[in-house]
Motif scaffolding. Structure first.
Motif, short mmCIF file in Angstrom:
data_model
loop_
_atom_site.label_atom_id
_atom_site.label_comp_id
_atom_site.label_asym_id
_atom_site.label_seq_id
_atom_site.Cartn_x
_atom_site.Cartn_y
_atom_site.Cartn_z
N THR A 284 -54.69 -45.60 -61.09
CA THR A 284 -55.54 -46.88 -61.18
C THR A 284 -56.38 -47.11 -59.65
O THR A 284 -57.49 -47.07 -59.63
N GLY A 285 -55.45 -46.62 -58.68
CA GLY A 285 -56.30 -46.57 -57.30
C GLY A 285 -57.10 -45.55 -57.32
O GLY A 285 -58.54 -45.50 -56.80
N ILE A 286 -56.75 -44.13 -57.75
CA ILE A 286 -57.85 -43.14 -57.82
C ILE A 286 -59.15 -43.53 -58.35
O ILE A 286 -60.27 -43.15 -58.30
N ASN A 287 -58.87 -44.15 -59.72
CA ASN A 287 -59.98 -44.43 -60.73
C ASN A 287 -61.02 -45.22 -60.12
O ASN A 287 -62.19 -45.21 -60.39
N ARG A 288 -60.40 -46.43 -59.41
CA ARG A 288 -61.14 -47.38 -58.78
C ARG A 288 -62.00 -46.72 -57.59
O ARG A 288 -63.20 -47.23 -57.35
N ALA A 289 -61.38 -45.75 -56.77
CA ALA A 289 -62.00 -45.27 -55.92
C ALA A 289 -63.28 -44.46 -56.30
O ALA A 289 -64.20 -44.14 -55.50
N LEU A 290 -62.86 -43.62 -57.54
CA LEU A 290 -63.76 -42.46 -57.88
C LEU A 290 -64.95 -43.03 -58.55
O LEU A 290 -66.19 -42.85 -58.83
N HIS A 291 -64.95 -44.14 -59.29
CA HIS A 291 -65.72 -45.02 -60.24
C HIS A 291 -65.89 -46.49 -59.65
O HIS A 291 -65.65 -47.38 -60.44
N PRO A 292 -66.27 -46.71 -58.45
CA PRO A 292 -66.33 -47.92 -57.95
C PRO A 292 -67.28 -48.94 -58.58
O PRO A 292 -67.19 -50.35 -58.52
N GLY A 293 -68.17 -48.31 -59.37
CA GLY A 293 -69.15 -49.44 -60.12
C GLY A 293 -68.52 -49.90 -61.02
O GLY A 293 -69.22 -51.04 -61.88
N LEU A 294 -67.49 -49.44 -61.87
CA LEU A 294 -66.70 -50.09 -62.97
C LEU A 294 -65.87 -51.11 -62.57
O LEU A 294 -65.22 -51.27 -61.26
#
Length: 304
Positions: A284-294
């Motif tokens: 979850t942390g990785i996904n939020r960092a890589l796709h901050p627009g979502l």
């Protein structure tokens, strides 16, 4: 006496005390205790047995109790700190999950990769349909030498040469000094990682110097050495009558370390659920960092 090993830089620093070239900052946010250890030179790195670099540790006891607020907080802070370390650019980001998915305490990396939002193929095949708020991401769990017959570094080097990512995010299980930190602590560093370090099976280090691309390591301690627990227990024995002096304590611990117990690695009995929860938090942390627009909801829905 032989040093009790740990993969957490903060624990190494606490054991070593004040060391020239090592800087420590601590603060709290959203109920999460954060420690940043910066190792500035090779002499300090040798003293702490950790490479030069920055190490950020997030701790939240509520994570182990599966408190939703604690899990959300540590994922958000991981995303925030990871975002600060990511280099700019449009090249893909490669996420690598180290470890053996058939050995539960070592399965953190592969399980985190399973939850990572991969998009590189979409950018290549249907670029017009890709959400502009996402970035190209690819992910791989290369397995371990005993299963694949391939050194992890060999596999990663070939992928890096082909994909040419702007950064490698490597996820692995770690070993801790304190039992209380198992499964509820996340370490983030920009110094790379040595596969198998958490279980004492050291392989070739995955670093920027070796690959020519920035390497960010994320780890969660899932194991602790039995000798560490034994040393802690010995220290709790009464010493008011000098029954056990420091030298005697060292001798006892040294004798224990020489035996089979010194090589035993301990993990919590509920490790199955703990490692799954840790993988969810890290991914979850990785996904939020890589796709901050979502949004948080969009990421959660895509992960499910």
């Amino acid at each position: 006496m032989r040093q009790i090993r740990t993969d957490l830089a903060m624990e190494s620093q606490q054991a070593a005390g004040n060391v020239p070239g090592v800087w420590v900052k601590q603060w709290e946010a959203e109920g999460v205790h954060i420690t940043e250890v910066s190792i500035d030179d090779e002499q300090a790195a040798e003293h702490l047995k950790k490479p030069v670099g920055k190490y950020i540790t997030l701790e939240s006891a509520g994570v182990k109790q599966r408190d939703p607020g604690s899990r959300l907080a540590i994922s958000n802070l991981l995303a925030e700190e990871l975002g600060r370390l990511l280099p700019p650019g449009e090249a893909p980001v490669m996420v690598v999950g180290l470890g053996n998915r058939n050995v539960t305490p070592d399965a953190l990396g592969p399980l985190a990769v399973d939850k990572t939002l991969v998009t590189r193929h979409l950018f290549r095949e249907i670029p017009g349909a890709v959400n502009e708020r996402m970035c190209p991401v690819c992910a791989v769990a290369p397995g371990v030498l005993g299963v694949t017959g391939l050194e992890t570094m060999e596999t990663i080097r070939g992928l890096v040469d082909t994909v040419k990512p702007r950064v490698l995010i490597v996820v692995d299980s770690l070993a801790a000094r304190a039992v209380s930190r198992l499964a509820c602590t996340v370490q983030l560093s920009d110094s790379g990682i040595q596969p198998g370090s958490g279980v004492g099976n050291l392989r070739r280090a995955i670093t920027q110097e070796a690959l020519g691309v920035k390497v960010i390591a994320i780890g969660v301690p899932m194991v602790v050495y039995a000798a560490t627990i034994a040393r802690d227990a010995l220290e709790q024995l009464p010493q008011e009558d000098a029954l056990i002096e420091e030298n005697a304590l060292d001798a006892l611990a040294e004798k224990l370390l020489e035996g089979s117990v010194g090589e035993m690695i301990v993990t919590p009995r509920e490790v199955d659920s703990l490692v799954a929860d840790a993988a969810q938090i890290v991914a979850t942390g990785i996904n939020r960092a890589l796709h901050p627009g979502l949004s948080e909801q969009e990421i959660r829905e895509m992960m499910d």
